[in-house]
Design a protein around this motif. Structure first.
Motif, short mmCIF file in Angstrom:
data_model
loop_
_atom_site.label_atom_id
_atom_site.label_comp_id
_atom_site.label_asym_id
_atom_site.label_seq_id
_atom_site.Cartn_x
_atom_site.Cartn_y
_atom_site.Cartn_z
N ALA A 152 0.86 -1.19 0.00
CA ALA A 152 0.00 0.00 0.00
C ALA A 152 0.89 1.24 0.00
CB ALA A 152 -0.89 0.00 1.24
N PRO A 153 0.44 2.32 -0.64
CA PRO A 153 1.26 3.54 -0.66
C PRO A 153 1.57 4.06 0.74
CG PRO A 153 -0.62 3.72 -2.16
CD PRO A 153 -0.80 2.46 -1.40
N GLU A 154 0.66 3.82 1.69
CA GLU A 154 0.87 4.32 3.05
C GLU A 154 1.78 3.41 3.87
OE1 GLU A 154 -2.12 3.74 1.81
OE2 GLU A 154 -3.26 5.63 1.77
N SER A 155 2.18 2.28 3.31
CA SER A 155 3.00 1.35 4.09
C SER A 155 4.30 2.03 4.53
CB SER A 155 3.33 0.11 3.25
OG SER A 155 4.41 -0.58 3.84
N PRO A 156 4.62 1.92 5.81
CA PRO A 156 5.83 2.59 6.32
C PRO A 156 7.11 2.03 5.68
CG PRO A 156 4.79 1.23 8.04
CD PRO A 156 3.87 1.24 6.87
N LEU A 157 7.00 0.83 5.09
CA LEU A 157 8.16 0.20 4.47
C LEU A 157 8.60 0.91 3.20
CD1 LEU A 157 7.52 -3.65 4.31
CD2 LEU A 157 9.58 -2.48 5.13
N VAL A 158 7.62 1.49 2.51
CA VAL A 158 7.86 1.95 1.15
C VAL A 158 9.07 2.87 1.05
CG1 VAL A 158 6.91 3.36 -0.72
CG2 VAL A 158 5.50 1.60 0.36
N GLU A 174 10.87 -18.58 -5.77
CA GLU A 174 11.00 -17.65 -6.89
C GLU A 174 11.18 -16.21 -6.42
OE1 GLU A 174 8.63 -19.37 -10.53
OE2 GLU A 174 7.76 -17.47 -9.84
N LYS A 175 11.91 -15.44 -7.23
CA LYS A 175 12.11 -14.01 -6.97
C LYS A 175 10.92 -13.25 -7.53
CE LYS A 175 15.77 -11.21 -8.10
NZ LYS A 175 17.01 -10.88 -8.82
N VAL A 176 10.27 -12.46 -6.71
CA VAL A 176 9.05 -11.76 -7.14
C VAL A 176 9.25 -10.25 -6.96
CG1 VAL A 176 6.57 -11.54 -6.72
CG2 VAL A 176 7.69 -13.74 -6.34
N PRO A 177 9.00 -9.44 -8.01
CA PRO A 177 9.23 -7.99 -7.89
C PRO A 177 8.22 -7.31 -6.96
CG PRO A 177 8.17 -8.51 -9.98
CD PRO A 177 8.49 -9.83 -9.33
N VAL A 178 8.70 -6.35 -6.20
CA VAL A 178 7.84 -5.60 -5.26
C VAL A 178 7.44 -4.27 -5.88
CG1 VAL A 178 7.68 -4.54 -2.97
CG2 VAL A 178 9.00 -6.66 -3.28
N TRP A 179 6.14 -4.04 -5.97
CA TRP A 179 5.60 -2.79 -6.49
C TRP A 179 4.79 -2.10 -5.38
CZ3 TRP A 179 4.80 -1.25 -11.96
CH2 TRP A 179 5.60 -2.00 -12.85
N VAL A 180 4.55 -0.82 -5.62
CA VAL A 180 3.59 -0.10 -4.77
C VAL A 180 2.37 0.13 -5.65
CG1 VAL A 180 3.14 2.00 -3.45
CG2 VAL A 180 5.44 1.03 -3.52
N ALA A 181 1.18 -0.17 -5.14
CA ALA A 181 -0.02 0.00 -5.96
C ALA A 181 -1.08 0.75 -5.17
CB ALA A 181 -0.56 -1.37 -6.39
N ASP A 182 -1.78 1.63 -5.86
CA ASP A 182 -2.73 2.50 -5.14
C ASP A 182 -4.05 1.81 -4.80
OD1 ASP A 182 -3.82 2.43 -7.66
OD2 ASP A 182 -4.04 4.61 -7.86
N TYR A 183 -4.28 0.60 -5.29
CA TYR A 183 -5.53 -0.07 -4.89
C TYR A 183 -5.35 -0.95 -3.65
CZ TYR A 183 -3.92 -4.24 -7.56
OH TYR A 183 -3.23 -5.31 -8.05
N ILE A 184 -4.17 -0.96 -3.13
CA ILE A 184 -3.94 -1.69 -1.87
C ILE A 184 -4.17 -0.73 -0.71
CG2 ILE A 184 -2.30 -3.06 -0.53
CD1 ILE A 184 -3.13 -4.23 -3.31
N VAL A 185 -5.02 -1.13 0.24
CA VAL A 185 -5.30 -0.25 1.37
C VAL A 185 -4.40 -0.63 2.54
CG1 VAL A 185 -7.62 0.46 0.76
CG2 VAL A 185 -7.30 -1.65 1.99
N ALA A 186 -3.93 0.40 3.23
CA ALA A 186 -2.94 0.18 4.29
C ALA A 186 -3.54 -0.54 5.48
CB ALA A 186 -2.35 1.51 4.73
N ASP A 187 -4.81 -0.24 5.79
CA ASP A 187 -5.31 -0.76 7.05
C ASP A 187 -6.23 -1.97 6.88
OD1 ASP A 187 -7.47 0.52 6.03
OD2 ASP A 187 -7.96 1.65 7.83
N GLY A 222 -5.91 -6.24 6.33
CA GLY A 222 -4.94 -7.33 6.34
C GLY A 222 -3.62 -6.81 6.87
N THR A 223 -2.57 -6.97 6.08
CA THR A 223 -1.26 -6.48 6.51
C THR A 223 -0.81 -5.30 5.67
OG1 THR A 223 -0.12 -7.93 4.96
CG2 THR A 223 -0.59 -8.85 7.13
N GLY A 224 -1.64 -4.88 4.72
CA GLY A 224 -1.25 -3.79 3.83
C GLY A 224 -0.28 -4.24 2.74
N ALA A 225 -0.04 -5.55 2.67
CA ALA A 225 0.81 -6.12 1.63
C ALA A 225 0.07 -7.28 0.98
CB ALA A 225 2.13 -6.61 2.23
#
Ligand code: ANZ
Ligand code: ZN
Length: 742
Positions: free
Chosen positions: A266-272, A323-336, A338-341
Motif C-alpha cells: 500500500a502507498p501508506e505502508s511505512p516500508l515503502v 521464486e524471486k518476485v518484484p515488489v511494487w507499490v499499488a494504489d488499490y492496496i489499502v494500508a489498514d 490485512g497487513t497492507g501487503a
C-alpha cells in the motif's frame, strides 16, 4: 347524530389521555412488558411525512399492545446534538441550543397534534447535560475497560464540515452529511474499539429473527469477515546492505501461491520509503505515494477505478517455490486491511489482472476450468510450462490447479481443499498460518466541532492523558463561544484551561466532542430509567424493559446507528450494566414517502407535502389512516392526495354507521348468540373474522390489510342496518360492533 368533527374530537381525547396518564408505562410487573420504540428524530425543523409514517406505525403498534393487556413503554426524545444546529447558529449568530430547543418545541407540538401515545415524562434530549453527562460516564467506563483508544492514523476529513468522520459516515468517498469529497489526513483521534466485538456482532445476527434480511446482510458485509492465511515472504536484501526482513501478506487464496507474479505494498505502508530511499526508483515511487494521498482509500479500492503503480526495484521470495518476485507499490492496496501487503495473482484476481495488463507483468495460469483451451495441455503438469496468458479477464471461480507443484490436480478456490492443504504445509514450515480478517474498523468518535458531547479527558504534560474524575462530570459546553466569528472549543481558554486531577498542575482539557452517534447508541436505555441521578440507568430498569420489542426507523441506519447500538449494548453488558445481548428484537424499516411523481421530497426541490396540509383540513386520524392504508409499512410509496380524501370519506362513513349502531345498541344487554337471526349472524361472523384478521395483521405489522378488514366490517354493519330498517336490531351486537369499529 353529530357531524364528524376531528377538530373537536381529537383535542378532547388528547386532553383526556394527558390528564389520566393513559400512555404512561405503569411498571406493573404482573403484566407482560412491551417496549415499542421509534428512532428519535433530529430536531431540524417541523416534522415531515417520513416522521409521520415512522411514528404512526410505532403508535398503532404501542396502542395495539396496550389494548392486549401489555404494560407498554413508548417514549420519545430528541437526538439533539449535531452540525445543522451549529451551522444554523453560525449563520444567524445565535446559539445552537436556541435553534435546537425551538425546533424541539415545534416537533413536540406536532406529535401531540398527531395524538401519538408517548409517555412524555420519559423524554430524553441528547444535548441536555442531564443526559450527556451519562454519555461521558459511559466513555469513562469504556476507557477503564480498554475499549477507548487514542491513536494517530490516516482518517477521513471533511473539509466542508471541518471535522473527521467515521468510516461508516463516508459513502463512496463522500461525507454522509454534506456529500462533499472526503480527504485523508493523519491525525490523532479517539476511537471506540468496536472491533473487539466484530465476531460477536457478526455471530449474533443469527439471533435477530425479527430483523429484515437485507439489514442483516448489510451489517454482515460491513463487518466483512474473511478467512484466509498470513503468508511470509522474505525480502531480498538490497545490494551491499543487510536490510532483509519478512513481509507478511494476508490472502484468502493461498492455493494460488504458484501464480504469484508480483508483490504489492500500500502507498501508506511505512516500508515503502525505506525500500526506495536513495535509489533510482525513489522519485517515481514517491510521486505515486503522493498521488494516492489525494484520493480516499475507499475510492482507490473500488474495482472500476484505474490502478496506478510503481516498481520499487526490490524483490521478495515466494515461500512455496523460492521464486524471486518484484515488489511494487499499488494504489488499490489499502494500508489498514490485512497487513497492507498483497501477493498478486493476476490469473485469479481481477484487480491484479488489470494491473498486470497495464504494467506488462506475467499472468501465470495456475487454475483452470475444465473447458479452458489450455486445460488439455496443462492438466496434471506440475512444473511451469506456460509463463503468461493473454486472457480477457482473471479466473475467479473454483477450478483445477495446474503448474502448482504437488498441489497440481487439486480443486482450488475460496475454502477449497487446496487452501487447507497449503495452509497446513506453510504452518508446518513456519512460513504462514491461518488468519481471519475483518473489514470493520474501530469507530472514530472524536469530532472537531462544538455542538456535541465533550470528551471527558485532560491532557497533562506530566501525567499524559487523564480521564476526568467521575465526580467532576458533566464536562459542560461553554455557552459564550462566539460561533458566528468562527470560534471553536479549541480556542476557548475558559473551557480548556484546567488543572490536572492527578498532579494538580495546569493542564488542558480535550476540546474534541463525541460523534452524535454515541448519543443515539444508548438513548433507548435511558428511557427505561430517565430520571436516575446516580447512574445512566439502573440494571433493574434495563432488565425490566430491554430488549426493545418493536423498533421502527429508516433503512438509512442499517449500518451506522444499528451497528453502534448493538456494540454499545454488548459493551455495557460486559460492564455489568444490563443483561441482554442485543438491543432490538424486531426491527421494522419503513419505506420512504415520495412525491406524486416518485421523487424524494426535499426542500430544495420544493416538492415537500407538509403534514399540516392534511392535518389542518382533515384531522390527525385521517392523516394516520391514509399513511397506513396507502402501502405496507416497509414499502416506498408515492404521495397521493386521493388517498387522503379516501381515508377521510371512510372515517366519516364509519362515524355515521357507528352512530347508528350505538343508537340501536345497548351496553347493558348481555350478548346471546342463540337469539341471533340470519342477518345478525352474518354480521356476527364478519365481526369475528375482522378481529382474527386484525390481530394477525398487527402481529405481522401489516396495517393496510387490517384497515381493509375494518372497512369490510363497516360494510357488513351497514348492510345489517339496511336489512333491519324499522325492525328490531340485536342491541348487544350493535353495541359490540360499534366498539370494535372504533
Ligand atoms: C492472493 C489472491 C489470489 C487473492 C486470488 C484473491 C484472489 P477479501 O475477500 O476482501 O478479504 N488483499 C489483501 N489485503 C489487501 C489490502 N490491504 N488491500 C487490497 N487488497 C488486499 O479480500 C482478500 C484478498 O484481497 C486477498 O487475497 C488479497 O488478494 C487482497 F486469486 O491474495 B488475495
Ligand atoms: Zn461534510
Amino acid at each position: 347524530m353529530k357531524e364528524y368533527n376531528p377538530h373537536e374530537i381529537e383535542p378532547r381525547w388528547q386532553k383526556v389521555w394527558a390528564e389520566t396518564g393513559a400512555h404512561k408505562a405503569t411498571e406493573d410487573t404482573s403484566k407482560p412488558k412491551r417496549y415499542v420504540l421509534e428512532m428519535f428524530p433530529y430536531p431540524s425543523g417541523d416534522i415531515h411525512m417520513g416522521h409521520v409514517r415512522n411514528y404512526t406505525i410505532g403508535d398503532v403498534t404501542a396502542r395495539y399492545y396496550a389494548m392486549r393487556g401489555y404494560d407498554v413503554l413508548h417514549p420519545m426524545g430528541w437526538d439533539a446534538f449535531g452540525l445543522p444546529a451549529e451551522n444554523a447558529a453560525i449563520k444567524h449568530n445565535s446559539h445552537p441550543a436556541k435553534w435546537t430547543y425551538a425546533n424541539i418545541e415545534t416537533q413536540k407540538a406536532s406529535f401531540k397534534r398527531m395524538g401519538f401515545s408517548y409517555d412524555w415524562d420519559r423524554t430524553v434530549v441528547a444535548c441536555d447535560p442531564e443526559y450527556y453527562r451519562w454519555g461521558q460516564w459511559i466513555f469513562l467506563q469504556m476507557y477503564k475497560r480498554g475499549l477507548v483508544e487514542r491513536r494517530n492514523s490516516p482518517v477521513n476529513w471533511c473539509p466542508n464540515c471541518k471535522t473527521v468522520l467515521a468510516n461508516e459516515q463516508v459513502t463512496e468517498g463522500e461525507c454522509w452529511r454534506c456529500h462533499g469529497a472526503v480527504e485523508k489526513r493523519d491525525l490523532t483521534q479517539w476511537y471506540y474499539k468496536i472491533t473487539d466485538y466484530a465476531q460477536e456482532l457478526l455471530d449474533d445476527l443469527d439471533q435477530l429473527k425479527g430483523w429484515p434480511d437485507p439489514v442483516k446482510q448489510m451489517q454482515a458485509n460491513w463487518i466483512g469477515r474473511s478467512e484466509g492465511a498470513e503468508v511470509d515472504f522474505e525480502l531480498i536484501p538490497a545490494e551491499g546492505k543487510d536490510d532483509g526482513q519478512t513481509i507478511t501478506v494476508f490472502t484468502t487464496r493461498p492455493d494460488t501461491l504458484f501464480g504469484c507474479s508480483f508483490f504489492l505494498l500500500a502507498p501508506e505502508s511505512p516500508l515503502v520509503h525505506d525500500l526506495v530511499c536513495g535509489t533510482e526508483y525513489e522519485a517515481e515511487v514517491m510521486a505515486l505515494v503522493e498521488g494516492a494521498a489525494k484520493v480516499s482509500a475507499v475510492e482507490r479500492a473500488q474495482g472500476d477505478r484505474e490502478k496506478h503503480g510503481a516498481f520499487t526495484g526490490r524483490y521478495v521470495i515466494n515461500p512455496v517455490n523460492g521464486e524471486k518476485v518484484p515488489v511494487w507499490v499499488a494504489d488499490y492496496i489499502v494500508a489498514d486491511y490485512g497487513t497492507g501487503a498483497v501477493m498478486a495473482v493476476p490469473c485469479g484476481d481481477q484487480r491484479d489482472f488489470e494491473f498486470a495488463r497495464k504494467y506488462d507483468l506475467p499472468i501465470i495460469p495456475i487454475i483452470l476450468g475444465e473447458d479452458d483451451p489450455l486445460y488439455p495441455e496443462l492438466n496434471g503438469v506440475q512444473e511451469r510450462k506456460v509463463t503468461t496468458v493473454d486472457w480477457e479477464k482473471s479466473y475467479e471461480a473454483e477450478g483445477v490447479l495446474v503448474q502448482s507443484g504437488k498441489y497440481t490436480g487439486m480443486v482450488g478456490g475460496k475454502h477449497s481443499p487446496a487452501v487447507d492443504a497449503i495452509i497446513g504445509d506453510l504452518e508446518a514450515q513456519g512460513k504462514g498460518k491461518k488468519s481471519v480478517q475483518f473489514r470493520l474498523r474501530d469507530w472514530l468518535i472524536s469530532r472537531q466541532r462544538y455542538w456535541g458531547n465533550p470528551i471527558p479527558a485532560i491532557h497533562c504534560e506530566h501525567c499524559g492523558i487523564v480521564p476526568v474524575p467521575e465526580d467532576q462530570l458533566p464536562v459542560t459546553l461553554p455557552e459564550n463561544l462566539d460561533l458566528g466569528a468562527g470560534e471553536t472549543l479549541a480556542e476557548c481558554k475558559e473551557f480548556y484551561e484546567t488543572t490536572c486531577p492527578v498532579c494538580g498542575r495546569p493542564a488542558k482539557r480535550e476540546t474534541d466532542t463525541m460523534d452524535t452517534f454515541t448519543c443515539s447508541s444508548w438513548y433507548y436505555l435511558r428511557y427505561t430509567d430517565p430520571h436516575n441521578t446516580e447512574l445512566p440507568f439502573s440494571r433493574e430498569a434495563a432488565d425490566r424493559w430491554m430488549p426493545v420489542d418493536n423498533y421502527i426507523g429508516g433503512i438509512e441506519h442499517a449500518i451506522l446507528h444499528l451497528l453502534y447500538s448493538r456494540f454499545f449494548t454488548k459493551a455495557l453488558r460486559d460492564l455489568g450494566l444490563l443483561s441482554v445481548d442485543e438491543p432490538f428484537t424486531n426491527l421494522l424499516c419503513q419505506g420512504m414517502v415520495k412525491d406524486e411523481n416518485g421523487d424524494t421530497m426535499s426542500k430544495s426541490k420544493g416538492n415537500v407535502v407538509p403534514p399540516s396540509s392534511v392535518i389542518e383540513p382533515y384531522g390527525a386520524d385521517t392523516m394516520r389512516l391514509a399513511i397506513l392504508f396507502i402501502a405496507p409499512p416497509e414499502k416506498d410509496f408515492d404521495w397521493d392526495p386521493k388517498a387522503v380524501e379516501g381515508a377521510n370519506r371512510f372515517i366519516k362513513r364509519a362515524w355515521r354507521i357507528v352512530w347508528q349502531l350505538v343508537q340501536s345498541g345497548d351496553a347493558n344487554v348481555a350478548f346471546d348468540k342463540s337469539v341471533l337471526g340470519e342477518t345478525a349472524m352474518k354480521l356476527y361472523r364478519e365481526r369475528h373474522r375482522t378481529i382474527a384478521k386484525c390481530t394477525e395483521d398487527f402481529d405481522r405489522g401489516q396495517f393496510n390489510t387490517a384497515i381493509s378488514a375494518v372497512m369490510e366490517l363497516v360494510n357488513a354493519a351497514s348492510a345489517y342496518l339496511n336489512a333491519t330498517e324499522g325492525a328490531d336490531r340485536d342491541k348487544a351486537l350493535c353495541y359490540g360492533v360499534a366498539k370494535d369499529i372504533v
